[in-house]
Design a protein around this motif. Structure first.
Motif, mmCIF file in Angstrom:
data_model
loop_
_atom_site.group_PDB
_atom_site.id
_atom_site.type_symbol
_atom_site.label_atom_id
_atom_site.label_comp_id
_atom_site.label_asym_id
_atom_site.label_seq_id
_atom_site.Cartn_x
_atom_site.Cartn_y
_atom_site.Cartn_z
ATOM 1 N N ASN A 108 19.667 1.947 23.114
ATOM 2 C CA ASN A 108 18.725 1.494 24.260
ATOM 3 C C ASN A 108 17.717 3.054 24.413
ATOM 4 N N TYR A 109 16.693 2.269 24.705
ATOM 5 C CA TYR A 109 15.575 3.354 25.692
ATOM 6 C C TYR A 109 14.431 2.665 26.394
ATOM 7 N N ARG A 110 15.396 3.423 27.695
ATOM 8 C CA ARG A 110 14.738 2.407 28.383
ATOM 9 C C ARG A 110 15.026 1.258 29.010
ATOM 10 N N GLN A 111 14.168 0.797 29.223
ATOM 11 C CA GLN A 111 14.306 -1.392 28.910
ATOM 12 C C GLN A 111 13.960 -1.805 27.746
ATOM 13 N N THR A 112 14.163 -1.444 27.130
ATOM 14 C CA THR A 112 13.971 -2.502 25.686
ATOM 15 C C THR A 112 15.613 -2.199 24.875
ATOM 16 N N ILE A 113 16.603 -2.819 24.396
ATOM 17 C CA ILE A 113 17.912 -3.339 24.457
ATOM 18 C C ILE A 113 17.360 -2.794 22.912
ATOM 19 N N ASN A 114 18.495 -2.034 21.800
ATOM 20 C CA ASN A 114 18.379 -1.539 20.483
ATOM 21 C C ASN A 114 17.145 -0.789 20.012
ATOM 22 N N ALA A 115 16.291 -0.599 20.940
ATOM 23 C CA ALA A 115 15.002 -0.698 20.585
ATOM 24 C C ALA A 115 14.597 0.964 19.362
ATOM 25 N N ILE A 116 15.342 1.996 19.479
ATOM 26 C CA ILE A 116 16.064 2.672 17.969
ATOM 27 C C ILE A 116 17.226 2.587 17.821
ATOM 28 N N GLY A 117 17.191 1.623 16.121
ATOM 29 C CA GLY A 117 17.848 1.359 15.345
ATOM 30 C C GLY A 117 18.352 1.967 13.312
ATOM 31 N N ASN A 118 18.956 1.281 13.615
ATOM 32 C CA ASN A 118 19.459 1.236 11.886
ATOM 33 C C ASN A 118 20.040 0.053 11.018
ATOM 34 N N TYR A 119 20.136 -0.231 9.866
ATOM 35 C CA TYR A 119 20.984 -0.851 9.021
ATOM 36 C C TYR A 119 22.107 -0.274 8.242
ATOM 37 N N TYR A 120 23.387 0.037 8.965
ATOM 38 C CA TYR A 120 23.786 0.231 7.983
ATOM 39 C C TYR A 120 25.235 0.066 8.242
ATOM 40 N N HIS A 121 26.348 0.307 6.698
ATOM 41 C CA HIS A 121 27.113 -0.984 6.668
ATOM 42 C C HIS A 121 29.001 -0.105 6.465
ATOM 43 N N PRO A 122 29.891 -0.167 7.830
ATOM 44 C CA PRO A 122 30.971 0.749 7.048
ATOM 45 C C PRO A 122 31.806 0.363 5.858
ATOM 46 N N MET A 123 33.139 1.024 5.481
ATOM 47 C CA MET A 123 33.458 1.190 4.773
ATOM 48 C C MET A 123 34.668 0.267 4.630
ATOM 49 N N GLY A 124 34.695 -0.631 6.018
ATOM 50 C CA GLY A 124 35.913 -1.083 6.796
ATOM 51 C C GLY A 124 35.518 -1.891 7.747
ATOM 52 N N ASN A 125 36.153 -2.713 8.478
ATOM 53 C CA ASN A 125 36.137 -3.216 9.720
ATOM 54 C C ASN A 125 37.780 -3.822 10.175
ATOM 55 N N ILE A 126 38.291 -3.659 10.117
ATOM 56 C CA ILE A 126 39.535 -4.180 11.271
ATOM 57 C C ILE A 126 39.438 -4.593 12.280
ATOM 58 N N MET A 127 40.006 -6.619 12.035
ATOM 59 C CA MET A 127 39.948 -7.120 13.787
ATOM 60 C C MET A 127 41.404 -7.559 13.911
ATOM 61 N N ASP A 128 42.002 -6.363 15.347
ATOM 62 C CA ASP A 128 43.371 -6.944 15.079
ATOM 63 C C ASP A 128 43.097 -7.793 16.772
ATOM 64 N N LEU A 129 44.045 -9.064 16.303
ATOM 65 C CA LEU A 129 44.597 -9.618 17.104
ATOM 66 C C LEU A 129 44.391 -9.721 18.313
ATOM 67 N N THR A 130 45.542 -8.125 18.720
ATOM 68 C CA THR A 130 45.862 -7.427 20.321
ATOM 69 C C THR A 130 45.056 -7.526 20.828
ATOM 70 N N PHE A 131 44.006 -6.815 20.549
ATOM 71 C CA PHE A 131 42.666 -7.010 21.800
ATOM 72 C C PHE A 131 42.728 -7.929 22.395
#
Length: 375
Positions: A149-172
């Motif tokens: 975020n930048y000041r009052q603007t949500i997600n003002a400074i950003g990019n598009y970038y993918h991970p090499m993996g995404n781990i979604m553990d149901l314990t959380f």
């Protein structure tokens, strides 16, 4: 027997696994060793998990890797350039390279910020997401959006970038508060509204089993929502077309979220903003598209039935109604998806379908805010 599923996410020129299930975090070592021989890893995590899951991850990896870490409070106020610079400092001091790995452990704030760091350090280093909330699993950790975020603007400074993996553990998910779990369900419901009528009807009629957090049900819900998101992201990385539909309810919802903050602290969860935002744009659709009253009522009722807000009281949140309306209208004009001087809104014309509209009158947006914001 361990319950889990693997989604092979194919997005543009990128392909990576999404692991969903019980104790899938145990597979992190195999995932890293398949992608890099670099010995350095940095964990960027929510301080809430520092002595729990993060310590466990560090122990799993410490025999083979040099582990560095940075823990932070995951409040929205810390999704800032100041935190990014602190992490850059660790990366530089310890000479982490492009083929080093950054592991993001936390909800949407951590995933967005750590992902932004990974996307910009040396023009891109290896990234693994370990989302810890249902909202982060079905929304922010999938699709490649990373930002601060930048000041009052949500997600003002950003990019598009993918991970090499995404781990979604149901314990959380098991340890999530009821409020945070419901917040994530708002995003699941949204996916059904824009893409899958049958899924929407399942959510309408199976509230009790969904709220029990049964792991078999969770795996299917998360898989369904992620599959819908991937379908909308693929081929439209930068939101030129169908990806925009994923923002259903978000434009007005974001404005309400940020406008109701007090002293830099949120009073609404993101999913609560989304549920209210969806009711607001559904109201607009009754006026602008003449959708049937029954569709509007079903949209409003499903959130009410799941205990998600469809309206807010300005006074209960510490505001005068007119002041809050003015703030919301001002903030919606700052939305990054605006086109010239028009606000692009996603409207659902029927259950399981949505379209982009560029010319919704400002007066109708104001009327929608007045519908969902009470005294």
């Amino acid at each position: 027997m361990q319950k889990y599923k693997v989604i092979d996410a194919k997005l543009d020129t990128v392909e990576y696994p999404i692991l969903i299930g019980e104790n899938v975090i145990d597979q992190i070592l195999d995932l890293i060793e398949k992608h890099t021989k670099n010995s350095k890893i940095i964990i960027v995590g929510d301080t809430f998990f520092q002595n729990g899951i993060c310590a466990s991850v560090e122990n799993k990896l410490s025999d083979k890797f040099e582990i560095y870490s940075y823990y932070m409070d995951a409040g929205k106020g810390n999704k800032s350039i100041n935190e990014v610079l602190k992490i850059f400092g660790i990366l530089e001091e310890n000479n982490l390279a492009r083929d080093s790995v950054l592991i993001a452990v936390g909800g949407g704030v951590i995933g967005d910020l750590a992902g932004f760091v990974a996307s910009t350090w040396l023009r891109g280093m290896n990234l693994i997401h370990i989302p810890t909330t249902l909202m982060a699993m079905v929304d922010s950790s999938v699709g490649g959006k990373v930002a601060i975020n930048y000041r009052q603007t949500i997600n003002a400074i950003g990019n598009y970038y993918h991970p090499m993996g995404n781990i979604m553990d149901l314990t959380f998910i098991d340890t999530l508060s009821h409020r945070d779990y419901l917040s994530g369900l708002a995003e699941v419901i949204k996916c059904a509204m824009i893409n899958d009528k049958d899924f929407f009807e399942y959510l309408e009629t199976n509230k009790d089993v969904v709220l029990k957090k049964d792991h078999d049900v969770l795996i299917e819900l998360i898989t369904k929502a992620i599959t819908i998101k991937i379908d909308h992201v693929n081929g439209d990385l930068r939101e030129g077309g169908k990806r925009l539909l994923l923002n259903y309810g978000h434009t007005l919802g974001h404005a309400i979220e940020i406008s109701t903050e007090k002293n830099g602290h949120e009073q609404l969860r993101h999913g609560e903003g989304v549920s209210i935002g969806i009711v607001a744009v559904a109201y607009i659709a009754t006026q602008y598209l003449n959708i049937s009253k029954s569709i509007f009522e079903r949209y409003e009722n499903i959130f009410n039935n799941y205990g998600l807000p469809t309206k807010i009281s300005a006074s209960e949140l510490g505001f005068d109604k007119e002041t809050l309306l003015h703030k919301c209208f001002d903030n919606v004009k700052k939305d990054k998806k605006r086109l010239d001087n028009n606000i692009r809104l996603i409207l659902s014309d029927e259950i399981g379908s949505a379209k982009v509209y560029n010319d919704v009158p400002f007066e109708l947006i104001q009327e929608a805010f007045e519908y969902v914001i009470e005294e």
